[in-house]
Design an enzyme around this catalytic site. Structure first.
Site, PDB file in Angstrom:
ATOM      1  N   GLY A 131      51.122  61.006 -10.730  1.00 26.61           N
ATOM      2  CA  GLY A 131      50.479  62.199 -11.269  1.00 26.61           C
ATOM      3  C   GLY A 131      49.920  63.095 -10.188  1.00 26.61           C
ATOM      4  N   SER A 190      51.545  59.584  -4.984  1.00 23.44           N
ATOM      5  CA  SER A 190      52.770  60.374  -5.035  1.00 23.44           C
ATOM      6  C   SER A 190      52.904  61.000  -6.413  1.00 23.44           C
ATOM      7  CB  SER A 190      53.986  59.488  -4.740  1.00 23.44           C
ATOM      8  OG  SER A 190      54.143  58.512  -5.756  1.00 23.44           O
ATOM      9  N   LYS A 191      53.975  61.756  -6.605  1.00 17.70           N
ATOM     10  CA  LYS A 191      54.160  62.444  -7.886  1.00 17.70           C
ATOM     11  C   LYS A 191      54.287  61.468  -9.051  1.00 17.70           C
ATOM     12  CE  LYS A 191      55.920  66.988  -6.704  1.00 17.70           C
ATOM     13  NZ  LYS A 191      56.937  68.014  -6.997  1.00 17.70           N
ATOM     14  N   ARG A 192      54.808  60.282  -8.768  1.00 15.08           N
ATOM     15  CA  ARG A 192      54.962  59.335  -9.883  1.00 15.08           C
ATOM     16  C   ARG A 192      53.614  58.851 -10.398  1.00 15.08           C
ATOM     17  NH1 ARG A 192      54.687  53.913  -8.140  1.00 15.08           N
ATOM     18  NH2 ARG A 192      54.534  53.690  -5.880  1.00 15.08           N
TER      19      ARG A 192
END
Length: 475
Positions: A244, A240-242
């Site tokens: 990267g 996920s975006k967390r």
């Protein structure tokens, strides 16, 4: 057989890491086998497919160096062909019209939920006469899937995988408004494009069974399937975006090199012994699906940075000078005149300390900034009254320096510190703060040579007089 592969993204968002790796594996497989790599934009959802997303995908692929061998095919332009195949299956008795109402379908879902099983259409219109159709219910066209036996996929990555046909229901081919479904469109397009190998994420494996049945019904050879493992975050959870997981174009903005991204993505799920770094030529020569593992790979930003640093150091100084220009422009700095000369002369020392083009730009900024140089807060602490007095006294010594070379400059500065009873490390850090605005930089005397005599003297005079503005985080 000539190999033909395709990358088939849906333009409902940006090109992410997983999609980029799928494109790379297809590109490498085609290049390894001297085949063809195609692109199909699966824009069949008019509500979610956007031109901006299409442009982002094309832009990301171009930056990565993964442009297709032919212009992209847009699935939305082929609806007539998809319907043609569905109607042919209907005429051949391999599909049928289904008049099940929304209420009936919802009842099936409720029953499946109550029994703790997946929803499967019960085939109630499979063998009924259309004359029994209720008035006012537009039909869908469903595929008449085999009910006995099993469907087997010889997957080039996952091995032999099979499913009992009784677990697969009669999927919809054409919706009640006449539009084709994903399953039908994909199979028809792959047939017409001559696709020989379908290389895609493991999350599509369940689709392969239905698609294999459809190939058989149409009477077309089924491509070889290769379902590659998914990419997880460092903690083993879905990427996920967390972690990267940004768009490919965001990595470009972060200062990553496309060749570094290709090398890193290659190693996410594929290996060749202990080899870590691959040129494109090596990757093309060595890539084969036998090197793809079955377990999910883990995205690691630290490793990506290390890979990028490796490829950054392989770049010539002249190449980096051009690549770093836009990142310096983002800092309000132009590479021209004396600044360009300094940057070219100092690039070797700068690139050894940078992992991205952003870091390179930040590290190089002091060569281009006008006087008086902004000084980071931590560096400004080294410019106390004692060291500023020392710098003022050092200026006339350096003005008399005839040989403006690293060894000669170091000897003069060490001699000066010793004569004043000053620790050389203390003097050096004060000089570094005055000349670079930071406590981290290429070698002090390398910097002095690159800046040149007059600039060094001017910056030391500024620091001695306390003219430098303090800027948190500035270089």
């Amino acid at each position: 057989m000539s190999v033909v592969v395709r990358f088939a993204p849906s333009p409902t968002g940006y090109l992410h890491i997983g999609g980029a790796r799928t494109a790379l594996f297809n590109w490498l497989f085609a290049r390894h086998h001297k085949g063809k790599y195609l692109l199909r934009i699966e824009d069949t959802d008019p509500l979610r497919s956007t031109k901006e997303a299409v442009d982002a995908i094309l832009d990301g692929l171009h930056w990565l160096g993964l442009d297709p061998d032919e212009p992209p095919i847009f699935q939305s332009t082929r609806f007539a062909r998809h319907r043609e195949v569905a109607l042919r299956l209907l005429a051949e008795g391999k599909a049928y019209r289904c008049y099940a109402t929304p209420e009936e379908l919802e009842a099936m879902r409720e029953k499946a939920r109550a029994e703790g099983r997946p929803m499967r259409y019960d085939g109630r219109w499979r063998d009924r006469d259309p004359s029994e159709a209720p008035p006012g219910v537009p039909p869908v066209i469903r595929f008449k899937a085999p009910r006995t036996g099993e469907t087997v996929i010889e997957d080039l990555v996952q091995g032999t995988v099979r499913v009992a046909n009784e677990q697969l229901d009669d999927m919809v081919l054409l919706r009640s408004d006449g539009t084709p479904t994903y399953m039908l469109s994909v199979v028809v397009d792959d047939i017409d494009m001559g696709i020989t190998h379908i290389i895609r994420g493991h999350d599509h494996l369940t689709n392969a069974f239905r698609q294999k049945q459809l190939y058989d019904a149409i009477g077309a050879p089924c491509p070889a399937f290769a379902h590659i493992p998914l990419i997880h975050g460092p903690d083993g959870t879905k990427l996920s975006k967390r972690h990267g997981a940004l768009s490919v174009t965001e990595y470009r903005a972060m200062g990553f090199l496309p060749e570094a991204m290709r090398c890193y993505l290659l190693r996410l799920g594929w290996s060749y012994g202990d080899k870590e770094f691959f040129t494109d030529e090596e990757a093309i020569a060595l890539f084969d699906l036998s090197g793809v593992g079955r377990s999910p790979s883990r995205f690691d930003m630290a490793k990506l940075l290390n890979v990028n640093a490796h490829f950054l150091r392989l770049k010539s100084d002249a190449e980096l000078l051009e690549l770093v220009r836009p990142f310096l422009a983002d800092l309000g700095l132009a590479v021209e005149g004396e600044g360009a000369r300094r940057l070219a002369a100092g690039m070797a020392g700068l690139k050894a300390r940078a992992r991205t083009l952003v870091e390179l730009a930040r590290g190089a900024a002091f060569y281009l900034r006008p006087r008086p140089l902004p000084v980071q807060a931590e560096a400004a602490q080294r410019l106390d009254p004692t060291t500023r007095e020392a710098l003022a006294a050092l200026v006339p010594v350096l003005r008399e320096q005839e040989r403006w070379e690293e060894a000669a400059l170091e000897a003069s500065c060490r001699g000066f510190a010793e004569a004043r009873g000053l620790k050389f490390a203390t003097l050096a850090q004060a000089m570094r703060a005055a000349l670079t605005g930071s406590l981290v930089s290429p070698g002090l005397f390398e910097v002095m040579v690159v800046l040149g005599k007059e600039e060094v003297l001017g910056r030391l005079e500024d620091a001695a007089a306390g003219r430098n503005p303090v800027a948190e985080g500035a270089n």
